[in-house]
Write a protein that holds these residues in place. Structure first.
Motif, PDB file in Angstrom:
ATOM      1  N   PHE A 102       0.830  -1.206   0.000  1.00 61.33           N
ATOM      2  CA  PHE A 102       0.000   0.000   0.000  1.00 61.33           C
ATOM      3  C   PHE A 102       0.864   1.255   0.000  1.00 61.33           C
ATOM      4  N   LEU A 103       2.016   1.204   0.673  1.00 62.82           N
ATOM      5  CA  LEU A 103       2.874   2.384   0.768  1.00 62.82           C
ATOM      6  C   LEU A 103       3.597   2.707  -0.537  1.00 62.82           C
ATOM      7  N   ARG A 104       3.652   1.759  -1.461  1.00 64.55           N
ATOM      8  CA  ARG A 104       4.322   2.025  -2.730  1.00 64.55           C
ATOM      9  C   ARG A 104       3.514   3.003  -3.575  1.00 64.55           C
ATOM     10  N   GLU A 105       4.151   4.095  -3.958  1.00 65.93           N
ATOM     11  CA  GLU A 105       3.468   5.157  -4.710  1.00 65.93           C
ATOM     12  C   GLU A 105       3.586   4.870  -6.204  1.00 65.93           C
ATOM     13  N   GLU A 106       2.906   3.824  -6.626  1.00 63.94           N
ATOM     14  CA  GLU A 106       2.954   3.414  -8.026  1.00 63.94           C
ATOM     15  C   GLU A 106       2.129   4.366  -8.890  1.00 63.94           C
ATOM     16  N   GLU A 107       2.651   4.666 -10.068  1.00 69.33           N
ATOM     17  CA  GLU A 107       1.992   5.565 -11.020  1.00 69.33           C
ATOM     18  C   GLU A 107       1.684   6.929 -10.396  1.00 69.33           C
ATOM     19  N   GLY A 108       2.557   7.366  -9.496  1.00 59.09           N
ATOM     20  CA  GLY A 108       2.428   8.699  -8.911  1.00 59.09           C
ATOM     21  C   GLY A 108       1.347   8.857  -7.871  1.00 59.09           C
ATOM     22  N   ALA A 109       0.785   7.739  -7.372  1.00 58.24           N
ATOM     23  CA  ALA A 109      -0.271   7.816  -6.349  1.00 58.24           C
ATOM     24  C   ALA A 109       0.345   8.154  -4.991  1.00 58.24           C
ATOM     25  N   LYS A 110       0.204   9.406  -4.561  1.00 58.53           N
ATOM     26  CA  LYS A 110       0.837   9.876  -3.320  1.00 58.53           C
ATOM     27  C   LYS A 110       0.137   9.316  -2.081  1.00 58.53           C
ATOM     28  N   VAL A 111       0.959   8.926  -1.079  1.00 54.16           N
ATOM     29  CA  VAL A 111       0.465   8.339   0.171  1.00 54.16           C
ATOM     30  C   VAL A 111       0.572   9.351   1.308  1.00 54.16           C
ATOM     31  N   VAL A 112      -0.442   9.388   2.171  1.00 55.89           N
ATOM     32  CA  VAL A 112      -0.389  10.176   3.400  1.00 55.89           C
ATOM     33  C   VAL A 112      -0.965   9.335   4.531  1.00 55.89           C
ATOM     34  N   MET A 113      -0.370   9.444   5.701  1.00 53.17           N
ATOM     35  CA  MET A 113      -0.874   8.735   6.874  1.00 53.17           C
ATOM     36  C   MET A 113      -1.683   9.686   7.744  1.00 53.17           C
ATOM     37  N   ILE A 114      -2.853   9.228   8.201  1.00 53.58           N
ATOM     38  CA  ILE A 114      -3.650   9.978   9.175  1.00 53.58           C
ATOM     39  C   ILE A 114      -3.869   9.077  10.376  1.00 53.58           C
ATOM     40  N   THR A 115      -3.534   9.561  11.552  1.00 53.89           N
ATOM     41  CA  THR A 115      -3.683   8.748  12.754  1.00 53.89           C
ATOM     42  C   THR A 115      -4.400   9.527  13.857  1.00 53.89           C
ATOM     43  N   ASP A 116      -5.197   8.815  14.627  1.00 54.73           N
ATOM     44  CA  ASP A 116      -5.968   9.397  15.739  1.00 54.73           C
ATOM     45  C   ASP A 116      -5.807   8.483  16.948  1.00 54.73           C
ATOM     46  N   PRO A 117      -4.642   8.512  17.614  1.00 55.46           N
ATOM     47  CA  PRO A 117      -4.384   7.583  18.729  1.00 55.46           C
ATOM     48  C   PRO A 117      -5.246   7.889  19.943  1.00 55.46           C
ATOM     49  N   PRO A 118      -5.377   6.912  20.873  1.00 49.98           N
ATOM     50  CA  PRO A 118      -6.031   7.201  22.152  1.00 49.98           C
ATOM     51  C   PRO A 118      -5.316   8.357  22.843  1.00 49.98           C
ATOM     52  N   PHE A 119      -6.085   9.290  23.385  1.00 56.64           N
ATOM     53  CA  PHE A 119      -5.472  10.483  23.971  1.00 56.64           C
ATOM     54  C   PHE A 119      -4.661  10.167  25.224  1.00 56.64           C
ATOM     55  N   GLY A 120      -4.850   8.983  25.803  1.00 55.17           N
ATOM     56  CA  GLY A 120      -4.051   8.594  26.959  1.00 55.17           C
ATOM     57  C   GLY A 120      -2.746   7.938  26.577  1.00 55.17           C
ATOM     58  N   GLY A 121      -2.433   7.893  25.284  1.00 53.94           N
ATOM     59  CA  GLY A 121      -1.265   7.146  24.834  1.00 53.94           C
ATOM     60  C   GLY A 121       0.040   7.888  25.026  1.00 53.94           C
ATOM     61  N   LEU A 122       1.092   7.126  25.354  1.00 53.30           N
ATOM     62  CA  LEU A 122       2.418   7.715  25.453  1.00 53.30           C
ATOM     63  C   LEU A 122       2.879   8.198  24.075  1.00 53.30           C
ATOM     64  N   VAL A 123       3.383   9.406  24.020  1.00 54.28           N
ATOM     65  CA  VAL A 123       3.782   9.999  22.755  1.00 54.28           C
ATOM     66  C   VAL A 123       5.002   9.288  22.164  1.00 54.28           C
ATOM     67  N   LYS A 124       5.990   8.959  22.985  1.00 51.27           N
ATOM     68  CA  LYS A 124       7.240   8.397  22.466  1.00 51.27           C
ATOM     69  C   LYS A 124       7.043   7.055  21.756  1.00 51.27           C
ATOM     70  N   PRO A 125       6.334   6.074  22.329  1.00 52.92           N
ATOM     71  CA  PRO A 125       6.119   4.824  21.583  1.00 52.92           C
ATOM     72  C   PRO A 125       5.317   5.036  20.305  1.00 52.92           C
ATOM     73  N   LEU A 126       4.334   5.929  20.337  1.00 59.14           N
ATOM     74  CA  LEU A 126       3.565   6.232  19.132  1.00 59.14           C
ATOM     75  C   LEU A 126       4.478   6.826  18.060  1.00 59.14           C
ATOM     76  N   ALA A 127       5.281   7.795  18.456  1.00 56.34           N
ATOM     77  CA  ALA A 127       6.183   8.432  17.501  1.00 56.34           C
ATOM     78  C   ALA A 127       7.165   7.420  16.930  1.00 56.34           C
ATOM     79  N   ASN A 128       7.615   6.481  17.755  1.00 56.11           N
ATOM     80  CA  ASN A 128       8.532   5.460  17.266  1.00 56.11           C
ATOM     81  C   ASN A 128       7.859   4.589  16.202  1.00 56.11           C
ATOM     82  N   SER A 129       6.597   4.224  16.433  1.00 55.90           N
ATOM     83  CA  SER A 129       5.863   3.419  15.447  1.00 55.90           C
ATOM     84  C   SER A 129       5.682   4.179  14.139  1.00 55.90           C
ATOM     85  N   PHE A 130       5.325   5.457  14.240  1.00 56.96           N
ATOM     86  CA  PHE A 130       5.110   6.253  13.038  1.00 56.96           C
ATOM     87  C   PHE A 130       6.431   6.475  12.285  1.00 56.96           C
ATOM     88  N   SER A 131       7.524   6.561  13.040  1.00 56.35           N
ATOM     89  CA  SER A 131       8.835   6.683  12.396  1.00 56.35           C
ATOM     90  C   SER A 131       9.185   5.409  11.646  1.00 56.35           C
TER      91      SER A 131
END
Length: 481
Positions: A252-281
């Motif tokens: 899905f992440l492969r931008e074949e034929e110029g199809a641009k990818v963007v991620m949108i995430t809405d984590p639980p508001f009680g979530g630790l920022v650092k582990p979330l950021a590590n996953s997104f990285s």
């Protein structure tokens, strides 16, 4: 074991240790690899480490706990594996997909949805659910296209509370992303957005978009095939179907034929920022590999989170900026569109997209600030002294000459404390010093003994999973805003 952890929190702090991606030694609970934490006492340079559940901060939801230096017997390992298997969904993703095809082929009068089990039931299973509450009407194909309205939202605020975007926010996000040229949306913990994308595609009133939903809620396996949904834990970057799901994700992440990818995430508001950021990285790294992008490149991302986490998100992603757009939810009692003052939704968009390219809806009062080169809310007035539009919460802030910055309208300058605060603040009793080494000469952020990949969660009683992981001091601050 719970008392051990409570005592650990009371006597100092709990740090989460972000491990190397190649380290596969972490034990597993039903939610995948556990996170590594470290108990620290005030002034101690190093404490004892332990593993706890990544997804649940309440031991009633997941009581997994293991000291990092603890030797585990073979019998205990086998018992843990049995426990993990017992918590697995009743069907595999393939089986859920097969059941769905059989279900939609049934006449409407034979379709049943068990409310108690949150399951589409087939005719031969009806006897097993005879005493359960079931929906016998309105299980039309059209209704099945909106599973977020059929399923009961999870409501445990300490583990997996589900707040679903209002359609207003969904359509704004999708129209904005279409305008920026994105055709593929990676929906991480945003089932309502994924649902609306599919509906818009069927209506054919706007250009088609592709979407892939990553979410920990296995109930969505009933409605989406493996190419549309992967069960995923965003706190430890864990795909539950392992290689098969990872293959779909990478494709899905492969931008074949110029199809641009963007991620949108809405984590639980009680979530630790650092582990979330590590996953997104880690996701961004996969995107770079799949598209042969240089190491300096970063996958386009929109992280939806309350504004009071801004400093923590920017610490992890310095290229991000916070937009003034207020996200609202259908099933949240407070985060609704149209509220004013302190009752406005605190949920914002954090993104590495250029703020000047994101036009916020002018019919809702947003306007473009030519000095800041971004859209701001109606109450966010430009301050010539600060040279910025300073408001975070939607209200008009005021400049304090003594502090040299703008502050909330309810704050007053305190000559005793030397800064602005609420009028009824505990004067002279503010928290000082460093939680890591105990020094009164600096804060945690400037501590020379702090390891680069650690986050201390001070105080507060709680479970070892993610504890009171509203990212440090923000919990107490938020109650007073």
């Amino acid at each position: 074991m719970s008392k051990i952890v409570d005592d650990a929190v009371d006597s100092g702090g709990i740090e989460v240790i972000i491990q190397n991606e190649m380290d596969k030694t972490a034990p597993r609970c039903p939610h995948g690899p556990a996170l590594l934490f470290e108990k620290t006492g005030f002034g101690e340079e190093k404490g004892r480490r332990f593993y706890a559940c990544s997804a649940c901060r309440d031991r009633k939801d997941c009581n997994f706990f293991q000291w990092a230096d603890e030797k585990i017997s073979e019998a205990r390992i086998l018992a843990r594996e049995d426990q993990n298997r017992s918590k697995m969904p009743p069907f595999s993703h393939r089986e859920y997909s097969s059941r769905f095809r059989e279900f939609v082929s049934l006449p409407l009068e034979k379709r049943r949805f068990c409310v108690d089990c949150q399951l589409l039931i087939l005719p031969e299973e009806r006897a097993n659910h005879a005493k359960h509450k079931a929906l016998s009407e309105d299980t039309t194909v059209q209704r099945l296209k909106r599973p977020s309205l059929l399923l009961c939202p999870l409501d445990n605020k300490k583990s997996n509370a589900q707040y679903l975007f209002a359609d207003r926010s969904c359509h704004f996000l999708l129209d904005m992303l279409l305008g920026l040229g994105f055709q593929k949306i990676l929906c991480v913990g945003t089932p309502r957005l994924h649902e609306v994308i599919k509906l818009r595609n069927m209506e054919a009133k706007s250009p088609k978009m592709k979407s892939l939903l990553l979410d920990i809620d296995y109930r969505y396996c009933q409605f989406y095939g493996q190419d549309e949904f992967c069960r995923y834990n965003m706190f430890n970057h864990h795909f539950f179907d392992d290689e098969e799901a990872v293959t779909f994700f990478q494709g899905f992440l492969r931008e074949e034929e110029g199809a641009k990818v963007v991620m949108i995430t809405d984590p639980p508001f009680g979530g630790l920022v650092k582990p979330l950021a590590n996953s997104f990285s880690q996701m961004s790294i996969t995107w770079r590999i799949q598209n042969k992008v240089s190491d300096a490149g970063q996958m386009p991302m929109i992280w939806i989170f309350p504004y009071f986490f801004e400093s923590r998100i920017l610490e992890c992603f310095p290229s991000f900026s916070m937009l003034d757009y207020q996200v609202d939810y259908d099933n949240h009692p407070l985060y609704k569109h149209g509220k004013t003052g302190r009752k406005q939704s605190p949920v914002r968009l954090f993104t590495n997209l250029s703020p000047k390219d994101i036009a916020l809806p002018e019919d809702e009062g947003y306007r473009f600030c030519s000095v800041c080169e971004r859209y701001v809310s109606a109450g966010n007035k430009h301050c010539p002294k600060c040279d910025t539009c300073p408001s975070k919460d939607g209200r008009e802030w005021k400049h304090c000459d003594e502090c040299g910055r703008c502050v909330k309208p309810s704050w007053r300058h305190c000559s005793s404390c030397g800064h602005c605060a609420l009028p009824d603040h505990p004067c002279g009793q503010s928290q000082t010093g460093c939680f890591n080494c105990g020094s009164q000469k600096h804060k945690l952020r400037a501590c020379p003994k702090k390891h680069n990949k650690r986050l201390i969660v001070p105080g507060g009683r709680g479970a070892p999973g993610l504890l009171k992981h509203t990212a440090g001091k923000s919990t107490t601050k938020n109650k007073r805003r």
